[in-house]
Scaffold this active site. Structure first.
Site, PDB file in Angstrom:
ATOM      1  N   HIS A  20      52.277 -61.913  55.640  1.00 55.20           N
ATOM      2  CA  HIS A  20      52.476 -63.202  54.951  1.00 55.20           C
ATOM      3  C   HIS A  20      53.173 -64.161  55.912  1.00 55.20           C
ATOM      4  O   HIS A  20      54.390 -64.126  56.085  1.00 55.20           O
ATOM      5  CB  HIS A  20      53.303 -63.021  53.668  1.00 55.20           C
ATOM      6  N   HIS A  22      52.570 -68.234  57.595  1.00 53.09           N
ATOM      7  CA  HIS A  22      51.792 -69.479  57.678  1.00 53.09           C
ATOM      8  C   HIS A  22      51.783 -69.982  59.112  1.00 53.09           C
ATOM      9  O   HIS A  22      52.841 -70.079  59.741  1.00 53.09           O
ATOM     10  CB  HIS A  22      52.398 -70.544  56.765  1.00 53.09           C
ATOM     11  N   HIS A 205      49.367 -66.645  46.564  1.00 54.25           N
ATOM     12  CA  HIS A 205      50.793 -66.760  46.260  1.00 54.25           C
ATOM     13  C   HIS A 205      50.918 -66.793  44.738  1.00 54.25           C
ATOM     14  O   HIS A 205      50.127 -67.458  44.060  1.00 54.25           O
ATOM     15  CB  HIS A 205      51.365 -68.092  46.742  1.00 54.25           C
ATOM     16  N   GLU A 208      56.638 -66.935  42.746  1.00 56.64           N
ATOM     17  CA  GLU A 208      57.709 -67.289  43.683  1.00 56.64           C
ATOM     18  C   GLU A 208      58.667 -68.242  42.959  1.00 56.64           C
ATOM     19  O   GLU A 208      59.815 -67.916  42.713  1.00 56.64           O
ATOM     20  CB  GLU A 208      57.121 -67.939  44.936  1.00 56.64           C
ATOM     21  N   ASP A 286      56.958 -65.330  56.053  1.00 53.30           N
ATOM     22  CA  ASP A 286      56.504 -66.579  55.441  1.00 53.30           C
ATOM     23  C   ASP A 286      56.397 -67.697  56.490  1.00 53.30           C
ATOM     24  O   ASP A 286      55.288 -68.064  56.880  1.00 53.30           O
ATOM     25  CB  ASP A 286      57.453 -66.979  54.295  1.00 53.30           C
ATOM     26  N   ASP A 287      57.523 -68.255  56.905  1.00 56.22           N
ATOM     27  CA  ASP A 287      57.539 -69.342  57.907  1.00 56.22           C
ATOM     28  C   ASP A 287      58.643 -69.030  58.921  1.00 56.22           C
ATOM     29  O   ASP A 287      59.756 -69.569  58.830  1.00 56.22           O
ATOM     30  CB  ASP A 287      57.825 -70.680  57.219  1.00 56.22           C
TER      31      ASP A 287
HETATM   32 ZN   LIG Z   1      53.778 -68.343  51.819  1.00 50.91          ZN
END
Ligand SMILES: [Zn+2]
Length: 342
Positions: A20, A22, A205, A208, A286-287
């Protein structure tokens, strides 16, 4: 070597998948400034150079996060931009022992800004080849934005175009954007059904910022193979039991959840409760650039918060490869053993 250093070395040496992540959120400040200069794009904090951009990355409210994310997106205009981002990312992944990454990219937001589809395909595939040269296998998750259902068809068409060139470059179709009842799944259902018929995994997603109901919908309506985040499922015991029984994994990104205010600290994160209930989980970032975390850090932060040792961390690494969208021969070559009990 301290205990912490030896645990870091242990986690780094484990073959792992990052499931996961981006693409836009992986761009470190130095590279962001180079790309921005290439195209005359202003970045938040750029008047103070790398330190200013790094400081802007630390903004911890959601609107600041989106502003940075969009500015980074504007830096991606040519095949070389995408290739440079993926090459730099692969270097960092390889350094942390990541052998396979499933990288989310939102083609239609770039296309809407005027980036030609063919330029994106060329850049992504060139970046994938550069990553392979660094020993990192990459597959893409092309995601649809919840608030832009009209672009779902275009996203699937893009995934098909990439797959026609290199089938293994496509892991599946994702879904991101605001989790709000204003944006029902209904108009997108046929697209996800076609994606499944094409053999693409559905990797949305859900759960969240909104509770368990969106996770339920992702499973029942979209046929999700894994859930991005999904942590709010913990609010519904019946759903937790179903996730466990059906073996549907959650891509859990604790540092992201804390940075964006879903939980106050990693210690308060429901990850241990989900695991104890038998839910499959994989750790992810994620990031990574925006949250200042690499995958190895995510493992170590959880080890520190939850008292996990080598056995738990090795099991999580095995799970990450077991739940990757890979055929078994590739999985075995990368170091995963599908027949090993998790
Ligand atoms: Zn994400």
């Amino acid at each position: 070597m301290s205990t912490h250093d030896s645990l870091r070395a242990f986690v780094t040496a484990l073959p792992k998948a990052e499931l996961h992540l981006h693409l836009e959120g992986s761009i470190q400040p130095e590279l962001a400034l180079r790309l921005a200069a290439r195209h005359g794009v202003r970045l938040p904090g750029d008047e103070a150079g790398v330190a200013g951009v790094r400081e802007a990355y630390r903004c911890r409210d959601f609107s600041a996060f989106i502003a940075i994310y969009l500015a980074l997106s504007r830096c991606l205009q040519t095949p070389a931009d995408l290739c440079d981002v993926l090459d730099a990312l692969a270097g960092r992944l390889a350094h942390g022992g990541v052998v396979h990454a499933e990288i989310t990219f939102t083609p239609m937001t770039h296309h809407r800004r005027g980036v030609p589809l063919e330029a994106m395909i060329e850049g992504l595939l060139a970046g994938r080849a550069a990553a392979a040269a660094r020993g990192v296998s990459i597959a893409f998750v092309f995601d649809v934005v919840r608030s832009l259902p009209d672009q779902a068809d275009g996203t699937l068409a893009f995934a098909r175009s990439v797959a026609a060139r290199t089938r293994a470059a496509v892991a599946g179709l994702g879904l991101a954007g605001p989790e709000h009842e204003r944006y029902p799944l209904t108009p997108m259902l046929p697209v996800f059904e076609q994606a499944r018929a094409d053999g693409f995994a559905v990797l949305p997603h859900a759960g969240e910022f909104v509770g368990a109901s969106n996770v339920r919908a992702a499973i029942d309506e979209l046929g999700a193979r894994r859930i991005g985040h999904g942590v709010r499922a913990v609010e519904d015991p019946a759903l937790v039991a179903e996730l466990a029984a059906r073996g549907i994994p959650l891509e859990v990104c604790p540092s992201s959840n804390v940075a964006l205010g879903v939980y106050r600290s990693i210690a308060e994160h429901p990850l241990p409760r989900l695991r104890e209930a038998g839910v499959e989980v994989v750790l992810a970032t994620d990031d990574p650039a925006l949250f200042g975390v690499e995958l190895v850090d995510e493992y170590l932060r959880c080890a520190a918060a939850f008292g996990w040792g080598e056995a738990e961390l090795a099991a999580l690494a095995r799970a990450s490869l077991a739940h990757a969208v890979l055929d078994d021969a590739t999985r075995a070559r990368l170091g995963g053993a599908p027949d090993t009990p998790l």
